[in-house]
Design a protein around this motif. Structure first.
Motif, PDB file in Angstrom:
ATOM      1  N   HIS A 182      25.326 107.168  85.329  1.00  0.00           N
ATOM      2  CA  HIS A 182      25.872 105.231  85.482  1.00  0.00           C
ATOM      3  C   HIS A 182      24.742 104.765  85.700  1.00  0.00           C
ATOM      4  CE1 HIS A 182      30.045 107.476  83.864  1.00  0.00           C
ATOM      5  NE2 HIS A 182      29.482 108.543  85.514  1.00  0.00           N
ATOM      6  N   GLY A 183      24.148 104.726  85.935  1.00  0.00           N
ATOM      7  CA  GLY A 183      22.975 103.935  85.229  1.00  0.00           C
ATOM      8  C   GLY A 183      22.282 103.855  86.898  1.00  0.00           C
ATOM      9  N   GLU A 184      22.306 104.990  87.711  1.00  0.00           N
ATOM     10  CA  GLU A 184      21.451 104.987  88.787  1.00  0.00           C
ATOM     11  C   GLU A 184      20.902 106.161  88.405  1.00  0.00           C
ATOM     12  OE1 GLU A 184      24.240 106.619  91.772  1.00  0.00           O
ATOM     13  OE2 GLU A 184      25.865 104.912  91.154  1.00  0.00           O
ATOM     14  N   VAL A 185      19.375 105.740  88.733  1.00  0.00           N
ATOM     15  CA  VAL A 185      17.800 106.363  88.232  1.00  0.00           C
ATOM     16  C   VAL A 185      17.210 106.187  89.558  1.00  0.00           C
ATOM     17  CG1 VAL A 185      15.797 106.131  86.808  1.00  0.00           C
ATOM     18  CG2 VAL A 185      17.906 105.750  85.371  1.00  0.00           C
ATOM     19  N   ASP A 186      16.691 107.206  89.570  1.00  0.00           N
ATOM     20  CA  ASP A 186      15.472 107.245  90.669  1.00  0.00           C
ATOM     21  C   ASP A 186      14.298 106.464  90.402  1.00  0.00           C
ATOM     22  OD1 ASP A 186      13.884 107.162  92.725  1.00  0.00           O
ATOM     23  OD2 ASP A 186      13.955 109.603  93.355  1.00  0.00           O
ATOM     24  N   ARG A 187      13.363 105.569  90.624  1.00  0.00           N
ATOM     25  CA  ARG A 187      11.974 105.173  89.818  1.00  0.00           C
ATOM     26  C   ARG A 187      11.206 106.330  90.193  1.00  0.00           C
ATOM     27  NH1 ARG A 187       9.936 100.388  87.864  1.00  0.00           N
ATOM     28  NH2 ARG A 187       7.808 100.248  88.660  1.00  0.00           N
TER      29      ARG A 187
END
Length: 77
Positions: A29-34
């Motif tokens: 849901h849009g939470e991506v660890d860089r």
């Protein structure tokens, strides 16, 4: 115009279903660890290509005019 009004409920339900499925189907849901994303991209770019696959440039484009033209003369050996 009146004839098309019966389509309105179906269109609304379809659009809402598409929006819901696109939201629920997202990974994280849009939470991506860089850092994780960079690591995944590095692995994907470093992966060996399968045998028989090679990177090539785009083929030369045929400069067709769209008109069929017969050669006016033929070469004989």
């Amino acid at each position: 115009m009146e004839v098309l009004l019966w389509l309105a409920p179906a269109v609304v339900v379809t659009v809402l279903a598409m929006a819901w499925v696109s939201w629920v189907g997202r990974d994280g849901h849009g939470e991506v660890d860089r850092d994780v994303a960079v690591e995944r991209m590095g692995r994907a770019l470093g992966k060996e290509l399968p045998a028989g696959t090679r990177r090539t440039s785009a083929p030369a484009r045929d400069r067709s005019t769209g008109i069929a033209v017969r050669p006016s003369h033929t070469r004989r050996p």
